[in-house]
Scaffold this active site. Structure first.
Site, PDB file in Angstrom:
ATOM      1  N   ASP A   1       0.650  -1.164   0.176  1.00 17.48           N
ATOM      2  CA  ASP A   1      -0.080  -1.881   1.272  1.00 17.48           C
ATOM      3  C   ASP A   1      -0.102  -0.652   2.377  1.00 17.48           C
ATOM      4  O   ASP A   1      -0.829  -1.016   3.422  1.00 17.48           O
ATOM      5  CB  ASP A   1       0.851  -3.102   2.074  1.00 17.48           C
ATOM      6  CG  ASP A   1       2.603  -2.631   2.420  1.00 17.48           C
ATOM      7  OD1 ASP A   1       2.644  -1.375   1.667  1.00 17.48           O
ATOM      8  OD2 ASP A   1       2.880  -3.290   3.082  1.00 17.48           O
TER       9      ASP A   1
ATOM     10  N   HIS B   1      12.897  -2.790   0.288  1.00 20.62           N
ATOM     11  CA  HIS B   1      12.812  -1.246   0.409  1.00 20.62           C
ATOM     12  C   HIS B   1      13.236  -0.005  -0.527  1.00 20.62           C
ATOM     13  O   HIS B   1      12.896   0.959  -0.665  1.00 20.62           O
ATOM     14  CB  HIS B   1      13.582  -0.472   1.714  1.00 20.62           C
ATOM     15  CG  HIS B   1      13.190  -1.277   3.019  1.00 20.62           C
ATOM     16  ND1 HIS B   1      14.410  -2.267   3.683  1.00 20.62           N
ATOM     17  CD2 HIS B   1      12.029  -0.994   3.875  1.00 20.62           C
ATOM     18  CE1 HIS B   1      13.778  -2.405   4.598  1.00 20.62           C
ATOM     19  NE2 HIS B   1      12.336  -1.817   4.847  1.00 20.62           N
TER      20      HIS B   1
ATOM     21  N   ARG C   1       4.759  -7.412  15.857  1.00 20.65           N
ATOM     22  CA  ARG C   1       6.130  -7.205  15.701  1.00 20.65           C
ATOM     23  C   ARG C   1       6.818  -7.138  17.317  1.00 20.65           C
ATOM     24  O   ARG C   1       6.196  -6.738  18.085  1.00 20.65           O
ATOM     25  CB  ARG C   1       6.749  -6.010  14.938  1.00 20.65           C
ATOM     26  CG  ARG C   1       6.470  -6.022  13.674  1.00 20.65           C
ATOM     27  CD  ARG C   1       7.310  -4.807  12.953  1.00 20.65           C
ATOM     28  NE  ARG C   1       7.180  -5.003  11.631  1.00 20.65           N
ATOM     29  CZ  ARG C   1       7.091  -3.908  10.764  1.00 20.65           C
ATOM     30  NH1 ARG C   1       7.463  -2.650  11.315  1.00 20.65           N
ATOM     31  NH2 ARG C   1       7.186  -3.997   9.473  1.00 20.65           N
TER      32      ARG C   1
ATOM     33  N   THR D   1      15.300 -14.698  -0.837  1.00 21.58           N
ATOM     34  CA  THR D   1      15.978 -15.827  -1.605  1.00 21.58           C
ATOM     35  C   THR D   1      15.930 -17.042  -0.484  1.00 21.58           C
ATOM     36  O   THR D   1      15.202 -16.964   0.649  1.00 21.58           O
ATOM     37  CB  THR D   1      17.387 -15.704  -1.722  1.00 21.58           C
ATOM     38  OG1 THR D   1      18.181 -15.426  -0.706  1.00 21.58           O
ATOM     39  CG2 THR D   1      17.419 -14.554  -2.677  1.00 21.58           C
TER      40      THR D   1
ATOM     41  N   GLN E   1       0.796   7.210  12.599  1.00 17.69           N
ATOM     42  CA  GLN E   1       1.252   7.323  11.021  1.00 17.69           C
ATOM     43  C   GLN E   1       0.399   8.600  10.712  1.00 17.69           C
ATOM     44  O   GLN E   1       1.177   9.425   9.684  1.00 17.69           O
ATOM     45  CB  GLN E   1       0.975   6.274  10.339  1.00 17.69           C
ATOM     46  CG  GLN E   1       1.763   6.486   8.719  1.00 17.69           C
ATOM     47  CD  GLN E   1       1.795   5.182   8.071  1.00 17.69           C
ATOM     48  OE1 GLN E   1       1.875   4.315   8.625  1.00 17.69           O
ATOM     49  NE2 GLN E   1       1.758   5.272   6.585  1.00 17.69           N
TER      50      GLN E   1
ATOM     51  N   LYS F   1       7.785 -12.936  -2.706  1.00 16.91           N
ATOM     52  CA  LYS F   1       8.183 -11.517  -2.407  1.00 16.91           C
ATOM     53  C   LYS F   1       9.573 -11.238  -2.941  1.00 16.91           C
ATOM     54  O   LYS F   1      10.271 -12.308  -2.916  1.00 16.91           O
ATOM     55  CB  LYS F   1       7.922 -11.691  -0.661  1.00 16.91           C
ATOM     56  CG  LYS F   1       8.084 -10.282  -0.148  1.00 16.91           C
ATOM     57  CD  LYS F   1       7.988 -10.461   1.258  1.00 16.91           C
ATOM     58  CE  LYS F   1       7.961  -8.926   2.109  1.00 16.91           C
ATOM     59  NZ  LYS F   1       7.922  -9.073   3.384  1.00 16.91           N
TER      60      LYS F   1
END
Length: 432
Positions: free
Chosen positions: A198, A47, A85, A239, A177, A235
């Site tokens: 995106d 972010h 989601r 990790t 949105q 990305k």
């Protein structure tokens, strides 16, 4: 004041910008917003590029708004996702919003005197009483299905391999949105939306909705930053153990510091422009110094310092450095005692780890504890020989006598013992 677009360009933070946006930014103080879904109670470093855009926007004299998607977070954005989601309840969303605000306050000035103080808004506040009929009349009639279907985010889900396809809920996300932008345009004179590349499709739906609703002469623009990836194309922020979070309870300051310290030279040159507020001449000098002697890792060290202080604090940076020295450099027992439990565990996460029963080991000779209970040394004879040569340390203190009994006062945080063979071979024993 600096030119916001030029600032983004040299930092590598500009992907797409609508015609007329740069002219507007040079003409007046612009209110711009960036949205984030409160799907967790912390932001992660993925972010950070968007948050840094808002930071630069404010430093260039404009007004930043961070929008927490309390309403849209209940739905989920299909952009870049192959699955829908999970929906969050109102209580969880509120908790997440408050946590995010505390994090963002380290980057933006919410208390600034003058018109460009940062604001945080939640779209749940204006969506919660908005009926479906109101939505259909106010928003739905202005945007055609053909327009919505043409968006890449929709096409990718429709033509992708996801078995469940695209739900109506997600299909309407771009309208929700878009309505956020319309609402902020009318309520806050917000003329620009910022976001990751995106989001371009959703953002242009917002500018289209404003013009179709309020008139073609209305100034509404979108500006995006590139999606940051690592040098291997993966990305950014991911990790093997997951995301690198801004919340210290999810990612400790030590782990956070180590992430930046261990990026490649190529990544460090890119990241120091994006994730710090250092001026161009300072960064150019650091890059030149680094190229002269890459082994000193000048860029990585400065990058790790700057971002750790910005996200956490100077004290956390000092502890992270001290913790790094414990494993990789010279340090003392005093340094070890300064570490909190989580940092201690993070520092020694990669060393052999044993767990023993406290009742079995307290009062027992260390030579027995470190060979029979925890197999740090092959035999008592080997440990005694190493101890005589000054090659064994307990909690960073040289051990003089291998038969010294283990005392409860030897335990770090009341339950850990750090054994060391030579300079770099460590063993961590948890005493329960």
């Amino acid at each position: 004041m600096k030119n916001f677009v030029e600032e983004l360009k040299w930092r590598g933070m500009l992907a797409q910008i609508m015609p007329g946006a740069e002219e507007l930014l040079q003409k007046e103080m612009v209110t711009a917003y960036l949205g984030t879904d409160p799907t967790a109670d912390s932001l992660h470093i993925g972010h950070l590029c968007g948050i840094m855009m808002l930071r630069h926007l404010q430093r260039c004299g404009h007004k930043p708004i961070i929008l927490v998607g309390g309403a849209t977070g209940m739905i989920g954005d299909p952009s870049g996702k192959s699955q829908e989601r999970n929906l969050l309840d109102a209580e969880t969303l509120y908790h997440n919003q408050e946590c995010i605000k505390a994090q963002v306050a380290k980057f933006l000035d919410f208390e600034a005197e003058g018109p460009n103080a940062a604001e945080m808004v939640n779209n749940y506040d204006w969506m919660k009483d908005f009926t479906f009929l109101d939505f259909a009349r106010t928003v739905g009639k202005h945007i055609t299905v053909n327009y919505m279907m043409a968006k890449d985010s929709v096409q990718q889900r429709l033509n992708g391999t996801a078995r469940d396809g695209l739900s109506f809920t997600e299909f309407t996300y771009q309208l929700l949105q878009g309505y956020d932008f319309l609402h902020l345009y009318e309520a806050k004179n917000c003329k620009m939306q910022l976001g990751g590349n995106d989001q371009w499709g959703n953002m242009t739906t917002g500018t289209e909705l404003i013009r179709r609703t309020l008139g073609n002469d209305k100034e509404a623009y979108a500006l995006t930053c590139p999606l940051i990836t690592k040098s291997d194309g993966k990305k950014f922020g991911k990790t093997e153990s997951g995301n690198i979070w801004l919340d210290r309870n999810r990612t400790s300051p030590y782990q956070f510091y180590q992430f930046w310290l261990n990026v490649s030279d190529e990544e460090a040159e890119k990241y120091i422009k994006i994730f710090t507020s250092l001026e161009k001449d300072v960064i150019d000098a650091l890059i030149e110094e680094h190229r002269q002697d890459p082994g000193r890792r000048t860029l990585q060290k400065r990058l790790a310092d700057e971002v750790t202080v910005m996200v956490h604090s100077q004290e956390d940076l000092d502890m992270a450095k001290e913790a790094s020295n414990i494993l990789f450099g010279k340090s003392t027992k005093e340094s070890l005692l300064k570490l909190d439990e989580q940092t201690l565990l993070d520092v020694f996460a990669g060393v052999p780890h044993f767990t023993v029963n406290k009742a079995d080991v307290i009062g027992k000779p260390l030579a027995d504890v470190l060979t029979a209970d925890a197999q740090c040394f092959a035999s008592k004879g080997e440990m005694r020989k190493l101890t005589q040569g000054g090659g064994v340390s307990i909690n960073k203190d040289k051990l003089a006598d291998a038969n010294q009994p283990l005392a409860e006062s030897d335990l770090l945080d009341g339950k850990y013992l750090l054994a060391q063979q030579g300079k770099k071979k460590y063993f961590l024993i948890t005493v329960k």
